[in-house]
Enzyme design. Structure first.
Site, PDB file in Angstrom:
ATOM      1  N   GLU A 108       0.772  -0.961  -0.001  1.00  8.11           N
ATOM      2  CA  GLU A 108       0.189   0.084   0.030  1.00  8.11           C
ATOM      3  C   GLU A 108       0.747   1.269  -0.064  1.00  8.11           C
ATOM      4  O   GLU A 108       1.705   1.292   0.956  1.00  8.11           O
ATOM      5  CB  GLU A 108      -0.966   0.072   1.241  1.00  8.11           C
ATOM      6  CG  GLU A 108      -1.806   1.169   1.477  1.00  8.11           C
ATOM      7  CD  GLU A 108      -2.655   1.226   2.537  1.00  8.11           C
ATOM      8  OE1 GLU A 108      -2.986   0.178   2.946  1.00  8.11           O
ATOM      9  OE2 GLU A 108      -2.867   2.404   3.196  1.00  8.11           O
ATOM     10  N   GLU A 129      -2.687  11.187   3.229  1.00  8.66           N
ATOM     11  CA  GLU A 129      -3.648  11.253   4.119  1.00  8.66           C
ATOM     12  C   GLU A 129      -3.505  12.549   4.897  1.00  8.66           C
ATOM     13  O   GLU A 129      -2.671  13.147   5.010  1.00  8.66           O
ATOM     14  CB  GLU A 129      -3.294   9.918   4.686  1.00  8.66           C
ATOM     15  CG  GLU A 129      -3.440   8.627   4.508  1.00  8.66           C
ATOM     16  CD  GLU A 129      -3.392   7.492   5.407  1.00  8.66           C
ATOM     17  OE1 GLU A 129      -4.314   6.891   5.848  1.00  8.66           O
ATOM     18  OE2 GLU A 129      -2.156   7.279   5.703  1.00  8.66           O
TER      19      GLU A 129
END
Length: 258
Positions: A139, A144
């Site tokens: 990932e 974010e």
């Protein structure tokens, strides 16, 4: 024609070349110029499952995504006051099975939502996820953000050697993430993952493990894009219901390769 293109492409570039990034060519983009999400590039993942992080949103089949005026808008809405899974609706757009890439520069220009409880993300997963599962697929979190910490953005890596509460993460300050568009970028080679804000020379985090194997470096296989706004959950935290609706607005998604 195709033959001419191959003849012109005579420069062999490596990640150690100082002109590496400048020599990459645009190979795919979504500029969101139409009137709806391009289903040749994206599909919607749906459901109110908590998504492994105790999240509260229900991802809908396109009801929370709109394309207009050259922009994609992903909207998170409150549907009730229960503060339970399904109390909010949102969008999770993925390019799995449609567009995936191995190496290059990936850049997304976006303006982020605001308010406590929002957790927008722009990220990538290995396209082999259905056969090897997570975290073996790898990932790459290009971006974010959490509304409870409005001036912070971060990038992170999840691999079998470090996932969940990963140590492979770096935060940086960006005071206008919620009020202005910024470029969130990844430079991905056989040797490293570099994350930048606005321009490729503004790298704030590099992941390049000395030993590269399936545990530390599953990033030798294609990955697909994900764009979503999660609500609450392990990272989003307590939710302020007064903030809704909230938008993440994306100007473009671009991929540059050799």
């Amino acid at each position: 024609d195709k033959y001419t293109f191959k003849k012109e492409k005579t420069i062999t570039i490596t990640e150690n070349d100082p002109n590496y990034v400048n020599n990459l060519k645009l190979v795919w983009s979504d500029e969101f110029e139409g009137s709806s999400v391009n289903t040749n590039s994206w599909r919607f993942e749906t459901g109110a499952t908590g998504w492994g992080n105790n999240e509260l949103q229900n991802y809908t089949n396109g009801d929370n995504a709109a394309v207009a005026n050259g922009l994609l808008t992903i909207t998170a809405r409150k549907v009730n006051n229960d503060h339970k899974v399904g109390s909010y609706t949102s969008t999770r757009m993925v390019s799995l099975g449609k567009k995936d890439f191995l190496y290059g520069r990936m850049e997304i220009r976006a303006k982020l939502p605001k308010g406590k409880g929002t957790w927008p993300a722009i990220w990538m997963l290995g396209s082999n996820i259905n056969s090897v599962s997570w975290p073996a697929c790898g990932e790459i979190d290009i971006l974010e953000h959490v509304g409870s910490n409005p001036t912070m953005v971060q990038s992170a890596i999840h691999t079998p050697s470090s996932y969940g509460a990963t140590v492979n993460v770096k935060q940086t300050t960006l005071s206008t993430a919620e009020s202005e568009f910024h470029n969130y970028g990844l430079i991905w080679t056989e040797q490293y993952l570099k994350f930048y804000i606005d321009t490729p020379d503004n790298v704030f985090y590099t992941y390049s493990p000395t030993t590269k194997n399936s545990s530390t470096w599953p990033f030798d296989k294609p990955c697909f894009f994900i764009m979503n706004i999660a609500i609450g959950g392990n990272m989003g935290g307590e939710v302020d219901d007064s903030i809704f609706p909230q938008d993440m607005v994306i100007d473009y998604v671009r991929v540059y390769q050799e």
